[in-house]
Design a protein around this motif. Structure first.
Motif, PDB file in Angstrom:
ATOM      1  N   GLU A 116       0.862  -1.014   0.006  1.00  0.00           N
ATOM      2  CA  GLU A 116       0.150  -0.027  -0.017  1.00  0.00           C
ATOM      3  C   GLU A 116       0.870   1.061   0.105  1.00  0.00           C
ATOM      4  O   GLU A 116       0.533   2.114  -0.857  1.00  0.00           O
ATOM      5  N   LYS A 117       1.922   1.333   0.852  1.00  0.00           N
ATOM      6  CA  LYS A 117       2.775   2.437   0.946  1.00  0.00           C
ATOM      7  C   LYS A 117       3.411   2.867  -0.485  1.00  0.00           C
ATOM      8  O   LYS A 117       3.591   4.039  -0.701  1.00  0.00           O
ATOM      9  N   HIS A 118       3.987   1.489  -1.104  1.00  0.00           N
ATOM     10  CA  HIS A 118       4.565   1.882  -2.299  1.00  0.00           C
ATOM     11  C   HIS A 118       3.502   2.229  -3.493  1.00  0.00           C
ATOM     12  O   HIS A 118       3.848   3.313  -4.276  1.00  0.00           O
ATOM     13  N   ARG A 119       2.265   1.811  -3.509  1.00  0.00           N
ATOM     14  CA  ARG A 119       1.380   2.208  -4.405  1.00  0.00           C
ATOM     15  C   ARG A 119       0.955   3.583  -4.106  1.00  0.00           C
ATOM     16  O   ARG A 119       0.911   4.507  -5.422  1.00  0.00           O
ATOM     17  N   THR A 120       0.952   4.085  -3.090  1.00  0.00           N
ATOM     18  CA  THR A 120       0.381   5.555  -2.785  1.00  0.00           C
ATOM     19  C   THR A 120       1.628   6.338  -3.268  1.00  0.00           C
ATOM     20  O   THR A 120       1.611   7.553  -3.762  1.00  0.00           O
ATOM     21  N   ASP A 121       2.983   6.307  -2.930  1.00  0.00           N
ATOM     22  CA  ASP A 121       4.191   6.834  -3.273  1.00  0.00           C
ATOM     23  C   ASP A 121       4.345   6.956  -4.597  1.00  0.00           C
ATOM     24  O   ASP A 121       4.734   7.966  -5.205  1.00  0.00           O
ATOM     25  N   TRP A 122       4.085   6.023  -5.616  1.00  0.00           N
ATOM     26  CA  TRP A 122       4.402   5.756  -6.745  1.00  0.00           C
ATOM     27  C   TRP A 122       3.369   6.683  -7.580  1.00  0.00           C
ATOM     28  O   TRP A 122       3.944   7.595  -8.365  1.00  0.00           O
ATOM     29  N   ILE A 123       2.373   6.494  -7.295  1.00  0.00           N
ATOM     30  CA  ILE A 123       1.358   7.487  -8.051  1.00  0.00           C
ATOM     31  C   ILE A 123       1.252   8.731  -7.681  1.00  0.00           C
ATOM     32  O   ILE A 123       1.197   9.945  -8.730  1.00  0.00           O
ATOM     33  N   ASN A 124       1.377   9.150  -6.519  1.00  0.00           N
ATOM     34  CA  ASN A 124       1.411  10.445  -5.987  1.00  0.00           C
ATOM     35  C   ASN A 124       2.716  11.308  -6.521  1.00  0.00           C
ATOM     36  O   ASN A 124       2.644  12.432  -6.880  1.00  0.00           O
ATOM     37  N   SER A 125       3.743  10.641  -6.654  1.00  0.00           N
ATOM     38  CA  SER A 125       5.104  11.247  -7.005  1.00  0.00           C
ATOM     39  C   SER A 125       4.908  11.769  -8.448  1.00  0.00           C
ATOM     40  O   SER A 125       5.287  12.675  -8.830  1.00  0.00           O
ATOM     41  N   LEU A 126       4.440  10.634  -9.266  1.00  0.00           N
ATOM     42  CA  LEU A 126       4.143  11.328 -10.991  1.00  0.00           C
ATOM     43  C   LEU A 126       3.040  12.280 -11.074  1.00  0.00           C
ATOM     44  O   LEU A 126       3.330  13.067 -11.893  1.00  0.00           O
ATOM     45  N   ARG A 127       2.167  12.281  -9.914  1.00  0.00           N
ATOM     46  CA  ARG A 127       0.980  13.256 -10.078  1.00  0.00           C
ATOM     47  C   ARG A 127       1.377  14.428  -9.737  1.00  0.00           C
ATOM     48  O   ARG A 127       1.143  15.579 -10.531  1.00  0.00           O
ATOM     49  N   LEU A 128       2.299  14.564  -8.966  1.00  0.00           N
ATOM     50  CA  LEU A 128       2.893  15.904  -8.400  1.00  0.00           C
ATOM     51  C   LEU A 128       4.046  16.377  -9.628  1.00  0.00           C
ATOM     52  O   LEU A 128       4.048  17.575  -9.517  1.00  0.00           O
ATOM     53  N   HIS A 129       4.851  15.775  -9.744  1.00  0.00           N
ATOM     54  CA  HIS A 129       6.009  16.170 -10.429  1.00  0.00           C
ATOM     55  C   HIS A 129       6.214  16.071 -11.980  1.00  0.00           C
ATOM     56  O   HIS A 129       6.709  16.589 -12.628  1.00  0.00           O
ATOM     57  N   ALA A 130       5.525  14.779 -12.538  1.00  0.00           N
ATOM     58  CA  ALA A 130       5.585  14.685 -13.873  1.00  0.00           C
ATOM     59  C   ALA A 130       4.448  14.681 -14.737  1.00  0.00           C
ATOM     60  O   ALA A 130       4.306  15.146 -15.895  1.00  0.00           O
ATOM     61  N   ARG A 168      10.661   5.838 -12.630  1.00  0.00           N
ATOM     62  CA  ARG A 168       9.266   5.665 -12.926  1.00  0.00           C
ATOM     63  C   ARG A 168       8.916   5.945 -14.325  1.00  0.00           C
ATOM     64  O   ARG A 168       7.910   5.331 -14.786  1.00  0.00           O
ATOM     65  N   ILE A 169       9.266   7.195 -14.664  1.00  0.00           N
ATOM     66  CA  ILE A 169       8.891   7.602 -16.055  1.00  0.00           C
ATOM     67  C   ILE A 169       9.575   6.727 -17.189  1.00  0.00           C
ATOM     68  O   ILE A 169       8.708   6.143 -18.024  1.00  0.00           O
ATOM     69  N   GLU A 170      10.773   6.126 -16.779  1.00  0.00           N
ATOM     70  CA  GLU A 170      11.226   5.227 -17.714  1.00  0.00           C
ATOM     71  C   GLU A 170      10.471   3.959 -17.802  1.00  0.00           C
ATOM     72  O   GLU A 170      10.343   3.376 -18.919  1.00  0.00           O
ATOM     73  N   THR A 171      10.137   3.464 -16.591  1.00  0.00           N
ATOM     74  CA  THR A 171       9.153   2.144 -16.587  1.00  0.00           C
ATOM     75  C   THR A 171       7.992   2.158 -17.380  1.00  0.00           C
ATOM     76  O   THR A 171       7.492   1.495 -18.185  1.00  0.00           O
TER      77      THR A 171
END
Length: 399
Positions: A116-130, A168-171
């Protein structure tokens, strides 16, 4: 009228009515009706569906059959031509697939395998910065310059976050390539791409190890720690004696503990490597559990102030910070002791720390968990932790 009234025979085998020129009306046993075009290619009979009667009129079906006959005159297989046309349409649609849609697609495909923690961090980081920069752009148009537009503003200020976002962008772009939404090399790849445009992370943020206590001071630290009767102190003591991670200990539940067998079984869902881990419990560790069992309040071994909740990680961190060390640093302390004061093989200590085996071939062949060897190792560690080390003495051997 004949099309409208056509029904399957009572035997229920379906019905095939000819209109001439290869056009047929097929009535399925269930009653559904479809126009088909029947032809022969290289001695093989083929049927091409033209469409259902509730969508196509007989006149429209005849026109489609005529188009198919024209293709046959030119030596073209109508079914293969249709497939090529559909592939071209899919390719055209892929050009309009945005980076944001690809982020969502990758997330849907993989999120269920993450914690759960990784799911939240993964999607939120891209939504905020990318996403603000790349989200609405066609994924096929993403190039290195656009990736740098995301990473450069944060590369020196929050380097670790920037590194993760770049990965994550690369993936996501690799996922898009696999689904034929884009072609060519990955513009977010570090080697040969971003490494020439961004300074190496080690130059802007040198790697810092978790502050650890020298293993010769662990017994004295524990003696002082045992003067504190609070739950946080007992949790930290348990972490030290079992060489486990903070999250593994604070979320430990009584149903994971086998007091009779002196085993703590941590389920795979709570392990970093995603694999169940059995922890042998020394007498000192069992003593900690006995003190907590005497004041048991919930399913958690180390309960917090809120009912039904475990102790907070900050409470344990604060106690460790008194000695200017981190909670994770005690695992380093254990590893140093095992290497310098024992003759146990390195893999026994690594398995005690639940570290993943980096070599895939070795991991495939190693089936056991060296449990009995680890039990002896943890008993020796607990014994060492209970004996304060005398200060070193320097003795002159020459006047």
């Amino acid at each position: 009228m004949k099309v409208a009234k056509a029904k399957t025979p009572k035997a229920g085998k379906g019905l095939l009515l000819s209109d001439g020129g290869g056009l047929y009306l097929r009535v399925a046993p269930g009653g559904s009706k479809q126009f088909i075009f029947r032809y022969v290619v290289n001695g093989r009979l083929r049927d091409m569906g033209l469409g259902p009667t509730h969508t196509l009129s007989l006149e429209q079906a005849r026109e489609r059959a005529r188009e198919a006959r024209v293709l046959r005159l030119d030596g073209i297989d109508p079914i293969e031509a249709k497939r090529a046309r559909m592939a071209a349409l899919r390719a055209e649609a892929a050009k309009s697939m945005t980076f944001g849609q690809c982020v969502d697609g990758y997330f849907r495909d993989h999120a269920n395998t993450w914690k759960e923690k990784h799911r939240t961090d993964w999607i939120n980081s891209l939504r905020l910065h990318a996403i603000p920069t790349l989200g609405s752009l066609p994924v096929a148009a993403i190039d290195t310059a656009l990736v740098l537009r995301v990473l450069k503003p944060i590369w020196t200020t929050i380097p670790e976050t920037a590194r993760r976002i770049g990965n994550r962008i690369e993936t996501v772009l690799d996922w898009a390539t696999a689904h034929h939404y884009r072609e060519g090399d990955n513009p977010a790849r570090w080697d040969g791409r971003l490494e020439h445009a961004l300074p190496a992370r080690r130059k802007i943020a040198p790697l810092e190890h978790h502050a650890a206590l020298p293993y010769t001071e662990i017994a004295a630290f524990l003696a002082k720690l045992r003067e504190d009767t609070g739950v946080a102190a007992r949790c930290l003591e348990f972490i030290i004696l079992t060489a486990t991670r903070l999250s593994e200990a604070i979320f430990a539940t009584w149903d994971e503990i086998d007091l009779d067998g002196a085993i703590w079984t941590i389920p795979e869902s709570r392990m970093k490597a995603g694999k169940e881990h059995r922890v042998p419990l020394s007498r000192a560790a069992l003593s900690v559990l006995a003190s907590m069992k005497a004041v048991r309040q919930s399913a958690y071994v180390f309960p917090g102030r809120l009912e039904g909740k475990p102790i907070g990680d900050n409470s344990v961190w604060r106690i460790a910070s008194v000695a200017n060390v981190t909670v994770h640093g005690f695992r380093s302390c254990f590893r140093d002791w095992a290497a310098e004061r024992t003759s146990y093989p390195g893999e026994v200590a690594e398995m005690a720390l639940a570290h993943a085996i980096p070599n895939a071939v070795e991991a495939a062949y190693r089936r056991g968990d060296l449990f009995e060897k680890r039990r002896r190792l943890m008993d020796a560690w607990a014994e060492f932790c209970g004996k304060p080390q005398a200060a070193s003495k320097v003795v002159a051997i020459r006047a």
